[in-house]
Each structure stands twice: as structure tokens, then as C-alpha cells.
Design a protein around this motif. Structure first.
Motif, mmCIF file in Angstrom:
data_model
loop_
_atom_site.group_PDB
_atom_site.id
_atom_site.type_symbol
_atom_site.label_atom_id
_atom_site.label_comp_id
_atom_site.label_asym_id
_atom_site.label_seq_id
_atom_site.Cartn_x
_atom_site.Cartn_y
_atom_site.Cartn_z
ATOM 1 N N VAL A 39 0.817 -1.208 0.000
ATOM 2 C CA VAL A 39 0.000 0.000 0.000
ATOM 3 C C VAL A 39 0.857 1.266 0.000
ATOM 4 O O VAL A 39 0.359 2.366 0.247
ATOM 5 N N LYS A 40 2.129 1.106 -0.290
ATOM 6 C CA LYS A 40 3.056 2.242 -0.354
ATOM 7 C C LYS A 40 3.337 2.612 -1.810
ATOM 8 O O LYS A 40 3.036 1.869 -2.729
ATOM 9 N N GLY A 41 3.972 3.754 -2.000
ATOM 10 C CA GLY A 41 4.329 4.203 -3.336
ATOM 11 C C GLY A 41 5.669 3.679 -3.810
ATOM 12 O O GLY A 41 6.137 4.042 -4.873
ATOM 13 N N ALA A 42 6.300 2.815 -3.011
ATOM 14 C CA ALA A 42 7.600 2.240 -3.361
ATOM 15 C C ALA A 42 7.574 0.750 -3.045
ATOM 16 O O ALA A 42 6.658 0.267 -2.377
ATOM 17 N N SER A 43 8.586 0.040 -3.504
ATOM 18 C CA SER A 43 8.676 -1.401 -3.231
ATOM 19 C C SER A 43 8.870 -1.653 -1.740
ATOM 20 O O SER A 43 9.519 -0.873 -1.044
ATOM 21 N N VAL A 44 8.289 -2.755 -1.263
ATOM 22 C CA VAL A 44 8.451 -3.191 0.122
ATOM 23 C C VAL A 44 8.680 -4.700 0.114
ATOM 24 O O VAL A 44 8.525 -5.366 -0.909
ATOM 25 N N THR A 45 9.059 -5.232 1.264
ATOM 26 C CA THR A 45 9.089 -6.686 1.428
ATOM 27 C C THR A 45 8.173 -7.035 2.593
ATOM 28 O O THR A 45 7.881 -6.202 3.450
ATOM 29 N N ALA A 46 7.722 -8.300 2.605
ATOM 30 C CA ALA A 46 6.801 -8.735 3.655
ATOM 31 C C ALA A 46 7.152 -10.138 4.115
ATOM 32 O O ALA A 46 7.746 -10.931 3.369
ATOM 33 N N ASP A 47 6.775 -10.425 5.364
ATOM 34 C CA ASP A 47 6.906 -11.765 5.955
ATOM 35 C C ASP A 47 5.518 -12.223 6.393
ATOM 36 O O ASP A 47 4.720 -11.417 6.852
ATOM 37 N N VAL A 48 5.266 -13.529 6.269
ATOM 38 C CA VAL A 48 4.082 -14.155 6.860
ATOM 39 C C VAL A 48 4.592 -15.324 7.684
ATOM 40 O O VAL A 48 5.334 -16.171 7.180
ATOM 41 N N GLN A 49 4.220 -15.351 8.961
ATOM 42 C CA GLN A 49 4.732 -16.360 9.884
ATOM 43 C C GLN A 49 3.578 -17.047 10.600
ATOM 44 O O GLN A 49 2.578 -16.417 10.936
ATOM 45 N N ILE A 50 3.745 -18.352 10.854
ATOM 46 C CA ILE A 50 2.835 -19.118 11.692
ATOM 47 C C ILE A 50 3.529 -19.316 13.040
ATOM 48 O O ILE A 50 4.625 -19.880 13.104
#
Length: 114
Positions: A39-50
Motif C-alpha cells: 500500500v506504499k508508493g515504493a517497493s516493500v518486502t513482507a513476511d508471513v509467519q505461523i
């Protein structure tokens, strides 16, 4: 047993792991879908953890579904891609962005209750 389909969302996720969903007691949950959106105007990274509720046994490890997945500006990724993950009571789905308010998360789940 009752099966209930639900949608769980979390907006503006920051740079620390935040809970999107915690499995209630006496419930087994099936993750049907998991989408993370930039939802930003630039690239991001994300993590999904259990994060598992069990502290011993075969399911005692906290594990990443994805780690540092790149999301170009305005994009989203469907993490599950047809797979399913079964969660037990107390398990938590957490999401993180590398940027403040960088991503939104959407979970499609089915709760199975006795």
C-alpha cells in the motif's frame, strides 16, 4: 461440527510482526487464502509467519510461510496459491512489512468447531 467461512484483515502493517488471526479454543482452522498487498508508493518486502501454540512435539516451531517477499509498488501476492494450512487452537498468523504502514493482509479461512 460447524464449518464457518470467514475473512480476516489487517491494514497498515508495520515493521514488526503483528497478529492478523489467532485460532480460538476448541477450533481447528484451515487457511484457504492469504494475500499481502503493498500500500506504499515504493517497493516493500513482507513476511508471513505461523506461530504455534504448542511448545513441544512435532508442531512446536514457529515457521515462515514467506520471508522478505518483494512487493513492487501497488502490487499484491497470493501466498497460498492453492495450498491449505491447518491451524490448531492458539496458533497465530503474523505479518510484517519492512516499511511502516507498508502492507495490508487478507486471510480467507474456514473455522471448524465442535
Amino acid at each position: 461440527m460447524a464449518n464457518t467461512f470467514k475473512l480476516k484483515t489487517k491494514a497498515n502493517i508495520d515493521a514488526s510482526l503483528v497478529a492478523v488471526y489467532t485460532v480460538p479454543s476448541s477450533t481447528t482452522t484451515v487457511i484457504i487464502g492469504c494475500t499481502v498487498s503493498n500500500v506504499k508508493g515504493a517497493s516493500v518486502t513482507a513476511d508471513v509467519q505461523i506461530v504455534t501454540a504448542s511448545s513441544s512435539g512435532e508442531n512446536a516451531d514457529d515457521v515462515y510461510v514467506v520471508k522478505s517477499i518483494p512487493l513492487p509498488s501497488g502490487s499484491s501476492v497470493e501466498i497460498m496459491a492453492g495450498n491449505k494450512i491447518i491451524l490448531q487452537p492458539g496458533d497465530i498468523v503474523k505479518v510484517k512489512s519492512d516499511t511502516t504502514n507498508g502492507v495490508d493482509a487478507i486471510l480467507s479461512i474456514m473455522e471448524i468447531t465442535a
